[in-house]
Design an enzyme around this catalytic site. Structure first.
Site, PDB file in Angstrom:
ATOM      1  N   LEU A   1       0.853  -1.186   0.000  1.00 47.93           N
ATOM      2  CA  LEU A   1       0.000   0.000   0.000  1.00 47.93           C
ATOM      3  C   LEU A   1       0.884   1.229   0.000  1.00 47.93           C
ATOM      4  O   LEU A   1       1.932   1.256   0.652  1.00 47.93           O
ATOM      5  CB  LEU A   1      -0.910   0.031   1.239  1.00 47.93           C
ATOM      6  CG  LEU A   1      -2.009  -1.029   1.361  1.00 47.93           C
ATOM      7  CD1 LEU A   1      -2.801  -0.813   2.642  1.00 47.93           C
ATOM      8  CD2 LEU A   1      -2.940  -1.008   0.163  1.00 47.93           C
ATOM      9  N   ASP A   2       0.485   2.269  -0.731  1.00 44.68           N
ATOM     10  CA  ASP A   2       1.222   3.532  -0.695  1.00 44.68           C
ATOM     11  C   ASP A   2       1.275   4.059   0.736  1.00 44.68           C
ATOM     12  O   ASP A   2       0.400   3.767   1.565  1.00 44.68           O
ATOM     13  CB  ASP A   2       0.538   4.580  -1.574  1.00 44.68           C
ATOM     14  CG  ASP A   2       0.585   4.227  -3.054  1.00 44.68           C
ATOM     15  OD1 ASP A   2       1.457   3.434  -3.441  1.00 44.68           O
ATOM     16  OD2 ASP A   2      -0.264   4.740  -3.805  1.00 44.68           O
ATOM     17  N   ARG A   3       2.283   4.861   1.010  1.00 45.14           N
ATOM     18  CA  ARG A   3       2.446   5.424   2.359  1.00 45.14           C
ATOM     19  C   ARG A   3       1.181   6.144   2.817  1.00 45.14           C
ATOM     20  O   ARG A   3       0.764   6.021   3.975  1.00 45.14           O
ATOM     21  CB  ARG A   3       3.633   6.397   2.375  1.00 45.14           C
ATOM     22  CG  ARG A   3       3.811   7.127   3.710  1.00 45.14           C
ATOM     23  CD  ARG A   3       5.042   8.013   3.688  1.00 45.14           C
ATOM     24  NE  ARG A   3       4.936   9.112   2.756  1.00 45.14           N
ATOM     25  CZ  ARG A   3       4.373  10.276   3.039  1.00 45.14           C
ATOM     26  NH1 ARG A   3       3.823  10.493   4.235  1.00 45.14           N
ATOM     27  NH2 ARG A   3       4.347  11.238   2.130  1.00 45.14           N
TER      28      ARG A   3
END
Length: 485
Positions: A182-184
């Site tokens: 997952l993106d930050r």
């Protein structure tokens, strides 16, 4: 850092004649001078912070670095320090190649080199919200990842990452193995393997596209009803800035979107914050009135069903459709993309200008997104945004940043559900607060029944072939509506 001995290609001919020939040892590398345990976390103003510490990065020469000057690699590939800092670090011996100082900053990097960089590290704060546990057994942990926390140590983040936070909570020797990414800035369901076999099993299922995924996003304006298919390919434009765009020459990408709800601002009692006075200047008021995207009143909650899994795919597709995630600091940033936020734009004409503007964010400017343009809140949020303070660290003279504002700790994108296609498992996290109906308004508090995005794609694509151009509209599934509180 684990290194594997290898034999140069040039020596392989001799190997056949001399089977007992010892493999060439790897080059010497620098080591981290300190690895504090327990981690030096402290909590302040709703943030998890890490005290500054010394740390050494070790990395093999990447293919795109071969034949390039050492200083040029640092100046173009890494964003958090100015070129002057890297030049000084090389000359002082804080940056070494194969464990040895280099004679000059224009040293040419070769294949097989290991570059080491020892620095006084300042990590950005992240939310103090704990890592939620959705499910756990002897093989894996399913977590509810907080927004704004990166999964792996990367860039300016190390101990303030999901892996290191979970290790600090359990054991220094424990090695969590993330199975999906997952993106930050994104929150939601993630799988953490407790051992390599379990991690490999889950990872292979996800890569083989035998897992159904559902995300929830809060986007600008009134998103269309029906099932909307976006098939724009996605291309990485700037690795350094993490910028991706819709491009015909990019990688294949497909997402199905379904609107769950729409909330017009005129009905939202929270849309007019109670602050003492309008503190904007006349220039700021004029600029506000000229932004085309402000005509997209209100916000929509949208179900996102990705068929492929490209980097920033959902964020890029929503921007292309003209309804970007309303607090996305990249794709809903009018300082970067202009008044129309690049809706329908799949061309490269403005890439250079976009990269220049995006590189200023967090330095001299802060992101200008739709979600924080309530007329009286604009300047309030600007003052709370993370940017350089003008001060420097007394130890290493690194420019210091202010703490991020609450609106910078994540975006309105949540991985709500992952389910095995064969029905073996199904894990779901709660709806985030930002996706629930505003106080006093009607709206869904959960998503609709299970939907297979591949079936939707087939439905949408078949009429195109039969009826020619144009996108068919399919009636959306009914949602369960409630009145909160």
């Amino acid at each position: 850092m684990a290194l594997t001995a290898f034999t140069p290609i040039a020596d392989r001919k001799d190997e056949r004649q001399k089977p007992s020939l010892e493999p060439k040892p790897p080059p010497e590398v620098a080591t981290t001078p300190a690895d504090p345990w327990p981690r030096q976390y402290y909590f302040e103003d709703g943030l998890r912070k890490v005290k500054p510490y010394h740390f050494t990065y070790n990395t093999y020469c990447k293919e795109r670095w071969r034949g390039r000057e050492l200083l040029e690699i640092f100046a173009t590939e890494f964003r958090d320090r100015p070129t002057a800092y890297y030049k000084d670090a090389i000359e002082r011996g804080n940056v070494v190649v194969n464990g040895q100082p280099v004679p000059a900053s224009n040293h040419i990097v070769k294949n097989g080199d290991i570059i080491s960089h020892t620095m006084h590290r300042h990590e950005p704060p992240v939310t103090a919200q704990p890592v939620g546990i959705v499910y756990e057994d002897n093989d894996m942990i399913v977590i509810d990842k907080p927004a704004g926390v990166p999964v792996h140590p990367a860039g300016r983040y190390n101990y303030n990452s999901i892996i290191e936070i979970m290790r600090a909570e359990r054991s220094h020797a424990w090695n969590p193995l993330p199975c999906n990414r997952l993106d930050r800035l994104t929150s939601g369901v993630m799988f953490i393997g407790k051992h390599p076999k379990a991690a490999e099993k889950i990872s292979m299922q996800i890569q083989a596209r035998t897992v159904k995924k559902e995300y929830i996003a809060r986007v600008v304006g009134e998103f269309p009803e029906g099932e909307i298919l976006c098939e724009q390919p996605v291309m990485q434009i700037s690795p350094k800035l993490g910028l991706n765009r819709a491009r015909a020459s990019g990688k294949d990408a497909k997402t199905v979107f379904k609107r769950l709800s729409y909330y017009p601002p005129s009905l939202n009692p929270n849309s007019k914050p109670q602050l003492p006075a309008d503190i904007r200047t006349k220039k700021e008021k004029d600029r506000f009135s000229k932004m085309e995207w402000k005509a997209k009143d209100g916000h929509s909650i949208v179900r996102c069903l990705p068929v492929t899994g490209r980097t920033h795919q959902l964020r890029v597709h929503l921007q292309f459709l003209g309804h970007p995630i309303s607090n996305d600091p990249i794709y809903c940033n009018q300082r970067v993309f202009g008044p129309d936020l690049a809706a329908g734009d799949a061309g490269p004409d403005h890439d250079e200008e976009i990269i220049i503007q995006l590189s200023k964010m967090g330095k001299s400017e802060v992101a200008d997104t739709m979600a924080y343009h309530d007329e009286l809140l604009e300047e309030y949020n600007k003052r709370k945004a993370e940017k350089m303070t003008g001060e420097v660290c007394k130890v290493c003279e690194t420019p210091l940043y202010s703490d991020p504002g609450a609106h910078e700790l994540g975006i309105y994108l949540h991985a709500k559900r992952y389910a095995c296609e064969g029905g073996e498992w199904d894990y779901e996290s709660p709806m985030p607060d930002w996706a629930l109906p505003p106080l006093g308004m009607l709206g869904p508090t959960e998503t609709t029944e299970e939907t297979d995005p591949l079936e939707i794609v087939e439905k949408l694509e078949k009429p195109r072939l039969d009826e020619g151009p144009g996108q068919p509209v399919i009636e959306p599934a009914k949602a369960s509506w409630t009145v909160p509180g």
